[in-house]
Design a protein around this motif. Structure first.
Motif, mmCIF file in Angstrom:
data_model
loop_
_atom_site.group_PDB
_atom_site.id
_atom_site.type_symbol
_atom_site.label_atom_id
_atom_site.label_comp_id
_atom_site.label_asym_id
_atom_site.label_seq_id
_atom_site.Cartn_x
_atom_site.Cartn_y
_atom_site.Cartn_z
ATOM 1 N N HIS A 11 51.127 -33.872 22.251
ATOM 2 C CA HIS A 11 50.114 -34.697 21.594
ATOM 3 C C HIS A 11 50.753 -35.922 20.953
ATOM 4 C CE1 HIS A 11 47.123 -31.079 21.186
ATOM 5 N NE2 HIS A 11 47.426 -31.395 22.434
ATOM 6 N N ASP A 12 49.955 -36.953 20.760
ATOM 7 C CA ASP A 12 50.467 -38.212 20.235
ATOM 8 C C ASP A 12 50.738 -38.164 18.736
ATOM 9 O OD1 ASP A 12 50.265 -39.425 22.744
ATOM 10 O OD2 ASP A 12 48.142 -39.831 22.418
ATOM 11 N N SER A 13 49.894 -37.443 17.987
ATOM 12 C CA SER A 13 49.949 -37.493 16.533
ATOM 13 C C SER A 13 50.112 -36.100 15.957
ATOM 14 C CB SER A 13 48.675 -38.135 15.973
ATOM 15 O OG SER A 13 48.469 -39.408 16.542
ATOM 16 N N PHE A 14 50.570 -36.041 14.704
ATOM 17 C CA PHE A 14 50.742 -34.771 14.004
ATOM 18 C C PHE A 14 49.742 -34.688 12.854
ATOM 19 C CE2 PHE A 14 54.154 -31.886 11.820
ATOM 20 C CZ PHE A 14 53.269 -30.829 11.877
ATOM 21 N N VAL A 15 50.032 -35.374 11.748
ATOM 22 C CA VAL A 15 49.109 -35.398 10.607
ATOM 23 C C VAL A 15 48.660 -36.838 10.408
ATOM 24 C CG1 VAL A 15 48.805 -34.928 8.159
ATOM 25 C CG2 VAL A 15 50.281 -33.433 9.527
ATOM 26 N N VAL A 16 47.366 -37.083 10.572
ATOM 27 C CA VAL A 16 46.810 -38.430 10.416
ATOM 28 C C VAL A 16 45.543 -38.327 9.571
ATOM 29 C CG1 VAL A 16 46.050 -40.520 11.572
ATOM 30 C CG2 VAL A 16 47.662 -39.001 12.717
ATOM 31 N N SER A 17 45.428 -39.196 8.577
ATOM 32 C CA SER A 17 44.280 -39.123 7.667
ATOM 33 C C SER A 17 43.634 -40.484 7.473
ATOM 34 C CB SER A 17 44.726 -38.584 6.303
ATOM 35 O OG SER A 17 43.666 -38.668 5.365
ATOM 36 N N LYS A 18 42.318 -40.479 7.437
ATOM 37 C CA LYS A 18 41.552 -41.642 6.988
ATOM 38 C C LYS A 18 40.499 -41.190 5.982
ATOM 39 C CE LYS A 18 38.543 -43.381 9.882
ATOM 40 N NZ LYS A 18 37.946 -44.008 11.102
ATOM 41 N N ALA A 19 40.738 -40.041 5.350
ATOM 42 C CA ALA A 19 39.830 -39.529 4.324
ATOM 43 C C ALA A 19 40.047 -40.289 3.020
ATOM 44 C CB ALA A 19 40.063 -38.042 4.114
ATOM 45 N N ASP A 20 39.019 -40.289 2.169
ATOM 46 C CA ASP A 20 39.152 -40.953 0.869
ATOM 47 C C ASP A 20 40.201 -40.267 0.012
ATOM 48 O OD1 ASP A 20 37.262 -42.807 1.531
ATOM 49 O OD2 ASP A 20 35.600 -41.739 0.580
ATOM 50 N N ASN A 21 40.253 -38.931 0.095
ATOM 51 C CA ASN A 21 41.194 -38.190 -0.737
ATOM 52 C C ASN A 21 41.488 -36.840 -0.097
ATOM 53 O OD1 ASN A 21 42.827 -37.436 -2.795
ATOM 54 N ND2 ASN A 21 41.289 -37.540 -4.408
ATOM 55 N N LEU B 298 44.850 -31.471 12.497
ATOM 56 C CA LEU B 298 45.550 -32.168 11.418
ATOM 57 C C LEU B 298 45.651 -33.662 11.707
ATOM 58 C CD1 LEU B 298 48.474 -29.720 10.537
ATOM 59 C CD2 LEU B 298 46.633 -30.465 9.007
ATOM 60 N N ALA B 299 45.511 -34.042 12.954
ATOM 61 C CA ALA B 299 45.547 -35.463 13.325
ATOM 62 C C ALA B 299 44.168 -36.099 13.234
ATOM 63 C CB ALA B 299 46.106 -35.626 14.734
ATOM 64 N N LEU B 300 43.186 -35.365 12.691
ATOM 65 C CA LEU B 300 41.802 -35.857 12.632
ATOM 66 C C LEU B 300 41.208 -35.612 11.257
ATOM 67 C CD1 LEU B 300 40.652 -34.343 16.042
ATOM 68 C CD2 LEU B 300 41.133 -36.753 15.624
ATOM 69 N N LEU B 301 41.964 -35.907 10.203
ATOM 70 C CA LEU B 301 41.493 -35.632 8.849
ATOM 71 C C LEU B 301 40.610 -36.779 8.361
ATOM 72 C CD1 LEU B 301 44.826 -34.243 7.302
ATOM 73 C CD2 LEU B 301 42.887 -32.953 8.230
ATOM 74 N N THR B 302 39.323 -36.522 8.286
ATOM 75 C CA THR B 302 38.373 -37.553 7.852
ATOM 76 C C THR B 302 37.624 -37.164 6.581
ATOM 77 O OG1 THR B 302 36.689 -36.603 9.309
ATOM 78 C CG2 THR B 302 38.015 -38.416 10.196
ATOM 79 N N ASP B 303 37.632 -35.881 6.232
ATOM 80 C CA ASP B 303 36.894 -35.423 5.047
ATOM 81 C C ASP B 303 37.851 -35.063 3.924
ATOM 82 O OD1 ASP B 303 33.839 -35.126 5.635
ATOM 83 O OD2 ASP B 303 34.835 -34.429 7.466
ATOM 84 N N ASP B 304 37.321 -35.122 2.698
ATOM 85 C CA ASP B 304 38.131 -34.884 1.500
ATOM 86 C C ASP B 304 38.333 -33.382 1.312
ATOM 87 O OD1 ASP B 304 37.858 -37.593 1.287
ATOM 88 O OD2 ASP B 304 36.363 -37.519 -0.308
ATOM 89 N N ILE B 305 39.468 -32.875 1.757
ATOM 90 C CA ILE B 305 39.739 -31.444 1.678
ATOM 91 C C ILE B 305 41.126 -31.217 1.083
ATOM 92 C CG2 ILE B 305 38.256 -30.899 3.641
ATOM 93 C CD1 ILE B 305 40.779 -30.635 5.361
ATOM 94 N N ILE B 306 41.376 -29.972 0.693
ATOM 95 C CA ILE B 306 42.690 -29.544 0.209
ATOM 96 C C ILE B 306 43.231 -28.510 1.186
ATOM 97 C CG2 ILE B 306 43.958 -28.389 -1.631
ATOM 98 C CD1 ILE B 306 41.852 -29.431 -3.593
#
Length: 654
Positions: free
Chosen positions: A462-472, A436-444
């Motif tokens: 871990h350092d992060s929980f939910v992190v996103s750089k996905a477009d959507n 969840l800390a590595l969200l890079t793709d557009d998913i639901i």
């Protein structure tokens, strides 16, 4: 930094890493006041000198015999511990002989340091202006020594509690039960020429015989004092209360020096050039204050403390390892020295990042996501991932017949299998997922059932929980439970994230939307954040509709700019864009909505409002707020903002 370690003798090891005078500072007090703290610095150099120096046979044998009598678990000896006495095989090792028994009195209270109530600007003035007085890093030790020497001239004899390492008295003990052995002593101060961190004072057992160890033999204490020639490190002695004002001044001076070497001094300071050393000390004081008042959330503070403690321990390990090499080092010993040295270098680098405010704004490991975007599958199809122990036909009855399915019993595996366009369906249960800390793709990612039944908890290590750089990316019908992670419960680094009907129970920071990123939250609840529930960085965008944001900013701080954080916090220049509709923001420990702006870069419209003048301060603030809100692209409709400690909406000057 030095070029590297040489696996030679003790003197070389001191030159390689840093002055040996501070190699003894292993345990540091980072939380609470150091006078009130139960832990002490482990004086490795003092203990080493005790062990290494010649002893009379009688004294050594006597001490060893007495130490064998103190092999009980410390809980059975420390006052107030409540632990029971564990039976040993030999009863003779459990008790003190009748002829050596003496009633041991409780320790008197020590002076409470005025530093406990100091504001950060008072600490800055004390260290930068009064003690260091603009000196360079290489002169800091001399400045601290001069300051302490002047204070010690006030009184040459006084009563104090000597708090020392239990290793001097116990063969086996539990550190949690006995963090130190305390003895009431009479202190005699003499002029010193050494570093303030190595000052020694002459002590003798004071009357009545007092200790925090209920059955410690007086004979053992006297023998140990004789072996160290009644000379102990000054920083291990804490003046007791109910003495004159001069002693209180000495107590404050000792605490000033302890705090400096425990938290402000770094071993590399006098090895590197620093144009403005007092400015660096001010940054470290600010870092300490931010940890104390909760501005830096607890989990992040714990990580920093562990890093600092690990650095000090590794440093001592290297010095001791080098000291044990008696002749020319072997190849294996040289390699081991280099390994230990580079561990220290890496830890040193992390600590330096923490000391730079720009680098620690969002944690020292930014950026967090280094995974590349997968994009769509080669054959163009999307897959629905079912997360459940067992997949049944009932779970998929509402899906179309041509839906491609994959079943996983682990949420992490499901996320790792995703490509852009995929959907992850989670059924009731408790889950953890580092992906969840590595969200890079557009998913639901969506839950099935009540959101309270689909609980996703963070991994505390871990350092992060939910992190996103996905477009959507979209999260729906979920409960996110933050447990010890250091970043915000949700961090939007870039792109757009949607949270729909989610429950966010924060333990550290709340939802963070970084510069250039966008967030939409609808029908959700955010609670428990140590800072703001939603924090918008400059140039970000957010839409908040039909949400509850409450009981955020659980900070205890004397800094008014920090205590204003509450439900939603906006950092301007460039201004973020925020649309809020039908939200309920209540019971936060700051303002419902705070707008944070720099002191010297105020909006022109706000200046105009000021220049026009107003009949009252409240009306002036309302005019400013209205104009600034218009300039900010802040749209608010039908929101219920109530019962927040500081108020509803406020412009805050940083």
């Amino acid at each position: 930094m030095a070029s590297g370690p040489r696996a030679t003798g003790p003197e070389d090891s001191v030159r390689t890493i840093s002055p040996g005078r501070r190699s003894d500072q292993v345990v540091t007090t980072l939380t609470g006041d150091t006078v009130a703290a139960a832990t002490l610095r482990s004086t490795v150099s003092a203990v080493r000198s005790v062990v290494a120096s010649p002893r009379p046979v009688k004294g050594k044998a006597g001490r060893e015999a007495a130490r064998r009598r103190l092999q009980l678990l410390p809980g059975s000896q420390a006052r107030g511990s409540g632990a029971g006495v564990e039976e040993e095989e030999e009863e003779s090792l459990l008790s003190v002989p009748e002829d050596e028994k003496e009633e041991v009195q409780p320790l008197p209270p020590v002076c409470v340091s005025p530093m406990r109530g100091m504001w950060r600007d008072e600490k800055v003035a004390l260290y930068c202006d009064e003690v260091l007085q603009g000196c360079k890093a290489e002169d800091a030790d001399g400045a601290m020594s001069k300051y302490l020497s002047e204070k010690l001239k006030l009184k040459d004899k006084w009563l104090g509690v000597w708090r020392t390492n239990p290793e001097l008295f116990f063969v086996t003990y539990e550190e949690a039960s006995i963090p130190f052995v305390g003895i009431l002593v009479e202190v005699t101060c003499k002029p010193h020429q050494s570093s303030s961190s190595c000052f020694k004072v002459t002590v003798s057992v004071a009357e009545p015989f007092s200790s925090n160890i209920a059955n410690i033999p007086r004979g053992l204490v006297n023998e140990i004092l004789e072996e160290v020639e009644h000379s102990v490190p000054l920083l291990e002695v804490y003046p007791v209360e109910d003495q004159d004002s001069d002693i209180r001044d000495i107590a404050l001076a000792l605490e000033v020096v302890r705090f400096f070497y425990d938290f402000l001094w770094r071993d590399w300071d006098d090895e590197e050039s620093c144009e403005n050393y007092t400015a660096l000390i001010e940054e470290r004081i600010n870092l300490w204050c931010d940890i104390q008042d909760g501005t830096i959330p607890g989990p992040i503070a714990q990580r920093f403390k562990k890093t600092l403690e690990k650095y000090k321990n590794k440093r001592v390990e290297l010095i001791e390892y080098q000291s044990n090499i008696k002749e020319d080092p072997s190849a294996a010993e040289a390699v081991e020295c280099w390994k230990k040295y580079y561990e220290i270098v890496m830890l040193c680098g992390l600590l330096k990042m923490w000391e730079d405010l720009r680098l620690r704004v969002h944690g020292p490991f930014f950026p967090r996501i280094l995974r590349r975007r997968k994009g769509k599958r080669d054959f163009g199809k999307t897959i629905t991932h079912i997360v459940a122990k067992v997949m049944t036909t009932e779970m998929v009855k509402d899906l179309s017949s041509d839906t491609l399915l994959q079943q996983h019993d682990d949420l992490d595996l499901a996320l790792d299998s995703c490509y852009s366009g995929d959907t992850v369906v989670i059924f009731p249960g408790e889950y953890q997922a580092t992906n969840l800390a590595l969200l890079t793709d557009d998913i639901i990612i969506k839950g099935v059932g009540n959101r309270e039944e689909i609980m996703i908890t963070s991994e505390p290590s871990h350092d992060s929980f939910v992190v996103s750089k996905a477009d959507n990316v979209k999260l729906m019908h979920l409960s996110l439970i933050q447990q010890g992670t250091v970043d915000g419960i949700v961090v939007v680094e870039s792109g757009h994230m949607t949270l729909e009907n989610c429950l966010l129970r924060c333990e550290g920071t709340g939802v963070c939307v970084l510069t250039g990123a966008a967030l939409t939250i609808t029908d959700s609840e955010i609670t428990g954040a140590q800072g703001a529930g939603v924090e918008l960085y400059p140039g970000s965008m957010a839409i908040l509709e039909r949400n509850e944001i409450h009981h955020c900013n659980n900070l205890r701080t004397s800094d008014s700019s920090k205590s204003t954080l509450g439900g939603v916090n906006m950092k301007v220049l460039p201004a973020p864009k925020l649309k809020m509709t039908n939200n309920h923001i209540y019971n936060n420990n700051g303002y419902g909505v705070s707008i944070l702006q720099p002191t010297e870069q105020f909006f022109i419209v706000a200046e105009e409002a000021l220049n026009k003048g107003a009949a009252s301060g409240d009306k002036k603030d309302d005019n400013m707020l209205s104009k600034v809100m218009q300039n900010l692209n802040l749209e608010m409709n039908n929101n219920k903002i109530e019962a927040n400690v500081k108020g509803d909406i406020r412009i805050v000057t940083s």
